[in-house]
Design a protein around this motif. Structure first.
Motif, PDB file in Angstrom:
ATOM      1  N   TYR A  63       0.835  -1.192   0.000  1.00  0.00           N
ATOM      2  CA  TYR A  63       0.000   0.000   0.000  1.00  0.00           C
ATOM      3  C   TYR A  63       0.874   1.248   0.000  1.00  0.00           C
ATOM      4  O   TYR A  63       2.057   1.203   0.376  1.00  0.00           O
ATOM      5  CB  TYR A  63      -0.901   0.039   1.246  1.00  0.00           C
ATOM      6  N   THR A  64       0.280   2.368  -0.376  1.00  0.00           N
ATOM      7  CA  THR A  64       0.957   3.650  -0.217  1.00  0.00           C
ATOM      8  C   THR A  64       1.117   3.937   1.276  1.00  0.00           C
ATOM      9  O   THR A  64       0.394   3.374   2.106  1.00  0.00           O
ATOM     10  CB  THR A  64       0.162   4.779  -0.880  1.00  0.00           C
ATOM     11  N   GLU A  65       2.036   4.806   1.609  1.00  0.00           N
ATOM     12  CA  GLU A  65       2.295   5.078   3.033  1.00  0.00           C
ATOM     13  C   GLU A  65       1.076   5.657   3.741  1.00  0.00           C
ATOM     14  O   GLU A  65       0.819   5.325   4.899  1.00  0.00           O
ATOM     15  CB  GLU A  65       3.492   6.026   3.175  1.00  0.00           C
ATOM     16  N   GLU A 131      10.330   8.900  -5.360  1.00  0.00           N
ATOM     17  CA  GLU A 131      10.089   9.491  -4.051  1.00  0.00           C
ATOM     18  C   GLU A 131       8.835   8.936  -3.397  1.00  0.00           C
ATOM     19  O   GLU A 131       8.540   9.249  -2.248  1.00  0.00           O
ATOM     20  CB  GLU A 131       9.991  11.015  -4.176  1.00  0.00           C
ATOM     21  N   GLU A 132       8.102   8.109  -4.122  1.00  0.00           N
ATOM     22  CA  GLU A 132       6.891   7.499  -3.562  1.00  0.00           C
ATOM     23  C   GLU A 132       7.272   6.267  -2.749  1.00  0.00           C
ATOM     24  O   GLU A 132       7.778   5.283  -3.279  1.00  0.00           O
ATOM     25  CB  GLU A 132       5.920   7.099  -4.677  1.00  0.00           C
ATOM     26  N   LYS A 133       7.017   6.338  -1.448  1.00  0.00           N
ATOM     27  CA  LYS A 133       7.348   5.212  -0.558  1.00  0.00           C
ATOM     28  C   LYS A 133       6.097   4.377  -0.307  1.00  0.00           C
ATOM     29  O   LYS A 133       4.993   4.901  -0.163  1.00  0.00           O
ATOM     30  CB  LYS A 133       7.922   5.738   0.763  1.00  0.00           C
ATOM     31  N   LEU A 134       6.312   3.081  -0.249  1.00  0.00           N
ATOM     32  CA  LEU A 134       5.226   2.128  -0.046  1.00  0.00           C
ATOM     33  C   LEU A 134       5.515   1.310   1.208  1.00  0.00           C
ATOM     34  O   LEU A 134       6.627   1.319   1.736  1.00  0.00           O
ATOM     35  CB  LEU A 134       5.091   1.207  -1.260  1.00  0.00           C
ATOM     36  N   ARG A 135       4.505   0.592   1.655  1.00  0.00           N
ATOM     37  CA  ARG A 135       4.661  -0.276   2.831  1.00  0.00           C
ATOM     38  C   ARG A 135       3.956  -1.604   2.597  1.00  0.00           C
ATOM     39  O   ARG A 135       2.827  -1.643   2.102  1.00  0.00           O
ATOM     40  CB  ARG A 135       4.052   0.382   4.080  1.00  0.00           C
ATOM     41  N   PHE A 136       4.634  -2.679   2.974  1.00  0.00           N
ATOM     42  CA  PHE A 136       3.972  -3.973   3.013  1.00  0.00           C
ATOM     43  C   PHE A 136       3.173  -4.074   4.312  1.00  0.00           C
ATOM     44  O   PHE A 136       3.690  -3.734   5.384  1.00  0.00           O
ATOM     45  CB  PHE A 136       4.993  -5.114   2.957  1.00  0.00           C
ATOM     46  N   PRO A 186       9.602   1.166   5.112  1.00  0.00           N
ATOM     47  CA  PRO A 186       9.223   1.715   3.804  1.00  0.00           C
ATOM     48  C   PRO A 186      10.043   1.084   2.686  1.00  0.00           C
ATOM     49  O   PRO A 186      11.211   0.719   2.872  1.00  0.00           O
ATOM     50  CB  PRO A 186       9.523   3.206   3.944  1.00  0.00           C
ATOM     51  N   ILE A 187       9.427   0.949   1.519  1.00  0.00           N
ATOM     52  CA  ILE A 187      10.125   0.412   0.355  1.00  0.00           C
ATOM     53  C   ILE A 187       9.857   1.329  -0.836  1.00  0.00           C
ATOM     54  O   ILE A 187       8.870   2.067  -0.870  1.00  0.00           O
ATOM     55  CB  ILE A 187       9.710  -1.041   0.045  1.00  0.00           C
ATOM     56  N   LEU A 204      17.819   5.484   2.135  1.00  0.00           N
ATOM     57  CA  LEU A 204      18.858   5.878   3.091  1.00  0.00           C
ATOM     58  C   LEU A 204      18.442   7.113   3.876  1.00  0.00           C
ATOM     59  O   LEU A 204      18.640   7.186   5.093  1.00  0.00           O
ATOM     60  CB  LEU A 204      20.171   6.147   2.345  1.00  0.00           C
ATOM     61  N   TRP A 205      17.878   8.091   3.200  1.00  0.00           N
ATOM     62  CA  TRP A 205      17.418   9.319   3.860  1.00  0.00           C
ATOM     63  C   TRP A 205      16.321   8.993   4.866  1.00  0.00           C
ATOM     64  O   TRP A 205      16.336   9.472   5.995  1.00  0.00           O
ATOM     65  CB  TRP A 205      16.920  10.308   2.815  1.00  0.00           C
ATOM     66  N   ASN A 206      15.378   8.166   4.463  1.00  0.00           N
ATOM     67  CA  ASN A 206      14.267   7.813   5.354  1.00  0.00           C
ATOM     68  C   ASN A 206      14.753   7.053   6.580  1.00  0.00           C
ATOM     69  O   ASN A 206      14.359   7.357   7.711  1.00  0.00           O
ATOM     70  CB  ASN A 206      13.251   6.969   4.587  1.00  0.00           C
ATOM     71  N   ASN A 207      15.613   6.057   6.391  1.00  0.00           N
ATOM     72  CA  ASN A 207      16.082   5.241   7.520  1.00  0.00           C
ATOM     73  C   ASN A 207      16.895   6.054   8.514  1.00  0.00           C
ATOM     74  O   ASN A 207      16.881   5.782   9.722  1.00  0.00           O
ATOM     75  CB  ASN A 207      16.913   4.072   7.006  1.00  0.00           C
ATOM     76  N   LYS A 208      17.616   7.050   8.017  1.00  0.00           N
ATOM     77  CA  LYS A 208      18.481   7.849   8.889  1.00  0.00           C
ATOM     78  C   LYS A 208      17.717   8.939   9.636  1.00  0.00           C
ATOM     79  O   LYS A 208      17.942   9.158  10.827  1.00  0.00           O
ATOM     80  CB  LYS A 208      19.601   8.478   8.055  1.00  0.00           C
ATOM     81  N   PHE A 209      16.788   9.589   8.966  1.00  0.00           N
ATOM     82  CA  PHE A 209      16.218  10.819   9.529  1.00  0.00           C
ATOM     83  C   PHE A 209      14.750  10.718   9.945  1.00  0.00           C
ATOM     84  O   PHE A 209      14.203  11.670  10.487  1.00  0.00           O
ATOM     85  CB  PHE A 209      16.379  11.972   8.527  1.00  0.00           C
ATOM     86  N   SER A 210      14.096   9.595   9.693  1.00  0.00           N
ATOM     87  CA  SER A 210      12.711   9.473  10.148  1.00  0.00           C
ATOM     88  C   SER A 210      12.681   9.317  11.666  1.00  0.00           C
ATOM     89  O   SER A 210      13.615   8.787  12.276  1.00  0.00           O
ATOM     90  CB  SER A 210      12.026   8.274   9.494  1.00  0.00           C
TER      91      SER A 210
END
Length: 256
Positions: A63-65, A131-136, A186-187, A204-210
């Motif tokens: 799904y979308t985030e 830039e579109e992040k998804l989630r299982f 996120p994927i 990388l940006w998401n994992n570091k700064f979220s």
């Protein structure tokens, strides 16, 4: 009162059952269309609540985030949402392992066969699809039987969802149903190898700064340079060998 007591027990059971369902094998965060991959979900309570986990089916969808957040918060059920992709081999049995005393569902041959891109949100039209992040989202239904005797005449009182009380007997116990939902990291999905560098940068940006502790969906658009430099340095520390960027390397990257 008895009703208040049952409501409190009901809420505790709900937390115990639903918050112990998690993703124990994360799918790849950069995922290419038509590639096969593995994932897994685990229920930590095993058979502690006398549930028959071996008969439970776990399903996973992409799904979308924004939709994944609503699903995870219980605002909407997964099957009522439009998925962001078509997955094959996306159902597995939640099997109980006697040695580990855990219930686990393994997806060994998942495959993203079709990707559905959403419309770009940027009004200028320059937002990359990477830039579109998804989630299982992994989801299942847990059924528990409740047959608690509160009466002296042999009549039992069952604890039902939402604090409802229903008389029951040993031959017809009450059934509690809980929705189990777990969400992956996120994927970013790609369809061509040229998209991978951009996808890796987004992850990388998401994992570091979220903000993983408060709201993992909140990711800043800007950070201080020393924070970004630390992220870049971390990519040069692999296999136990330290090959940090020098001061001249960092200054050169900063000028870019």
């Amino acid at each position: 009162s008895v009703k208040d007591m049952l409501l409190e027990v009901d809420n505790m059971l709900k937390d115990f059952a639903e918050k112990t369902f998690l993703v124990d094998r994360q799918p790849p965060q950069v995922l290419k269309k038509d590639s096969k991959f593995c994932a897994g979900a685990r229920h930590l309570i095993g058979n502690q609540l006398n549930n028959h986990a071996e008969h439970n089916i776990v399903r996973v969808e992409l799904y979308t985030e924004s939709l994944a957040k609503d699903i995870f918060n219980g605002q909407i059920f997964p099957l009522a949402c439009t998925t962001a992709a078509v997955l094959s081999n996306n159902q597995a049995t939640l099997e109980y392992h006697y040695q580990s005393r855990l219930s686990q569902a393994n997806f060994r041959n998942l495959c993203l066969t079709k990707l559905k891109r959403t419309e770009r949100r940027n009004l200028h039209g320059n937002e990359s699809v990477m830039e579109e992040k998804l989630r299982f989202v992994f989801f299942s239904e847990l059924k528990l039987t409740s047959n608690v005797n509160f009466e002296g005449d042999g009549t039992s009182v069952g604890i039902l969802s939402q604090g409802q009380i229903q008389p029951s007997t040993s031959s017809n116990p009450s059934v509690l149903k809980f929705n189990l939902v777990a969400m992956s990291l996120p994927i970013v999905a790609t369809v061509h190898g040229s998209q991978e560098p951009k996808a890796v940068a987004v992850i990388l940006w998401n994992n570091k700064f979220s903000n993983q502790f408060n709201d993992p969906f909140q990711v800043p658009d800007q950070v201080y340079w020393h924070e970004l430099a630390d992220l870049l340095n971390s990519k040069f520390i692999q296999g136990g060998q330290v090959n940090r960027l020098g001061s001249q390397d960092v200054c050169y990257l900063c000028s870019k």
